[in-house]
Scaffold this active site. Structure first.
Site, PDB file in Angstrom:
ATOM      1  N   TYR A 155     -11.696   1.705  22.451  1.00 13.28           N
ATOM      2  CA  TYR A 155     -12.125   2.246  21.157  1.00 13.28           C
ATOM      3  C   TYR A 155     -13.365   3.129  21.311  1.00 13.28           C
ATOM      4  O   TYR A 155     -13.446   4.220  20.743  1.00 13.28           O
ATOM      5  CB  TYR A 155     -12.410   1.074  20.212  1.00 13.28           C
ATOM      6  CG  TYR A 155     -12.696   1.424  18.784  1.00 13.28           C
ATOM      7  CD1 TYR A 155     -11.662   1.770  17.913  1.00 13.28           C
ATOM      8  CD2 TYR A 155     -13.989   1.357  18.275  1.00 13.28           C
ATOM      9  CE1 TYR A 155     -11.917   2.056  16.579  1.00 13.28           C
ATOM     10  CE2 TYR A 155     -14.258   1.640  16.947  1.00 13.28           C
ATOM     11  CZ  TYR A 155     -13.220   1.987  16.099  1.00 13.28           C
ATOM     12  OH  TYR A 155     -13.477   2.270  14.778  1.00 13.28           O
ATOM     13  N   LYS A 159     -13.530   7.083  20.387  1.00 14.89           N
ATOM     14  CA  LYS A 159     -14.450   7.584  19.369  1.00 14.89           C
ATOM     15  C   LYS A 159     -15.447   8.591  19.952  1.00 14.89           C
ATOM     16  O   LYS A 159     -15.845   9.544  19.290  1.00 14.89           O
ATOM     17  CB  LYS A 159     -15.180   6.411  18.706  1.00 14.89           C
ATOM     18  CG  LYS A 159     -14.287   5.539  17.830  1.00 14.89           C
ATOM     19  CD  LYS A 159     -13.583   6.329  16.725  1.00 14.89           C
ATOM     20  CE  LYS A 159     -12.982   5.434  15.664  1.00 14.89           C
ATOM     21  NZ  LYS A 159     -12.276   6.191  14.607  1.00 14.89           N
TER      22      LYS A 159
END
Length: 254
Positions: A155, A159
């Site tokens: 993640y 991002k």
């Protein structure tokens, strides 16, 4: 009363719950015609019903953002219905948290696909409408996890990648009247954070209390906090703000 987005159209990926839903609500309240795509059919139907009951004009379609053909078809249908695509918010995202030694290939690939491939497909499809009109706003939803977060190698990487993508598109598309910026939320109370609490075996109230203890403004974030920042980037008057990342986390981030 006129809204600042009267006459504008906003297309939001992953708009059926949480942050995406809050963003859709804000644009609708301020006069935009709103399009929402999501893979969650039940949540999408519920959000569509809520917005229509408030008298807003809304387009919705079940779409997997990892499928380029589905994204392009939905966007074409949206433009055919509402006449333009002025604002794109790339919000669709998933989490598959795990420590590196336990993270599977699937955990990694799914997170990369939804965040990076999904944002790429939607942005590529949207820019042609925006370039033709010489106007557009693309807002990508990143995260404070881009700065690193235990158990989120996938993640955090995705991002952080979105931030590089944002800055590159800002350079490429600026001359066409299109700005590209990113919002990086900190801890926000959403269905996703509730599911995280359940997965790690604590109550959501405990998670909120633990998170607030390290937030300078001494409260947790709400979807409306992110919608406020997205609306700032989407405003016609924000035309000289381009390629920026704002951390919306109740305090400074490195």
């Amino acid at each position: 009363m006129t809204g600042r987005f009267d006459g504008r159209t906003a297309f939001i990926t992953g708009g059926s719950r949480g942050i995406g839903k809050g963003i859709a609500q804000r644009f609708a309240e301020e006069g935009a015609k709103v399009g929402i795509i999501d893979i969650n059919e039940a949540a999408l139907s519920e959000t569509m019903r809520e917005l229509e009951e408030q008298g807003y004009e809304v387009f919705s379609k079940v779409v997997d953002v990892v499928n380029a053909d589905e994204v392009e078809a939905a966007m074409k249908e949206f433009v055919t219905s509402f006449g333009s695509l002025d604002i794109l918010v790339n919000n669709a995202g998933i989490i598959r948290d795990n420590l590196l030694f336990k993270m599977t290939d699937s955990d990694w690939e799914q997170v990369m696909d939804v965040h990076l491939k999904g944002t790429f497909y939607a942005s590529r499809a949207a820019q042609k409408y925006m370039v033709d009109k010489k106007y557009g706003r693309i807002i990508n939803v990143s995260s404070t996890s881009a700065l690193g977060n235990r158990g989120q190698a996938n993640y955090a990487t995705a991002k952080a990648g979105l931030q590089g993508f944002t800055k590159t598109l800002a350079i490429e598309l600026g001359k066409y009247g299109i700005t590209v910026n990113a919002v990086a939320p900190g801890f926000i109370e959403t269905e996703m954070t509730r599911e995280t609490a359940e997965r790690i075996g604590i109550s959501f109230e405990e998670m909120v209390k633990f998170s607030v203890a390290s937030i300078p403004v001494a409260r947790s974030g709400k979807p409306a906090d992110i919608a406020n920042t997205v609306a700032f980037f989407a405003d016609e008057q924000s035309s000289f703000v381009n390629g920026q990342v704002i951390y919306v986390a109740g305090g400074p981030k490195d």
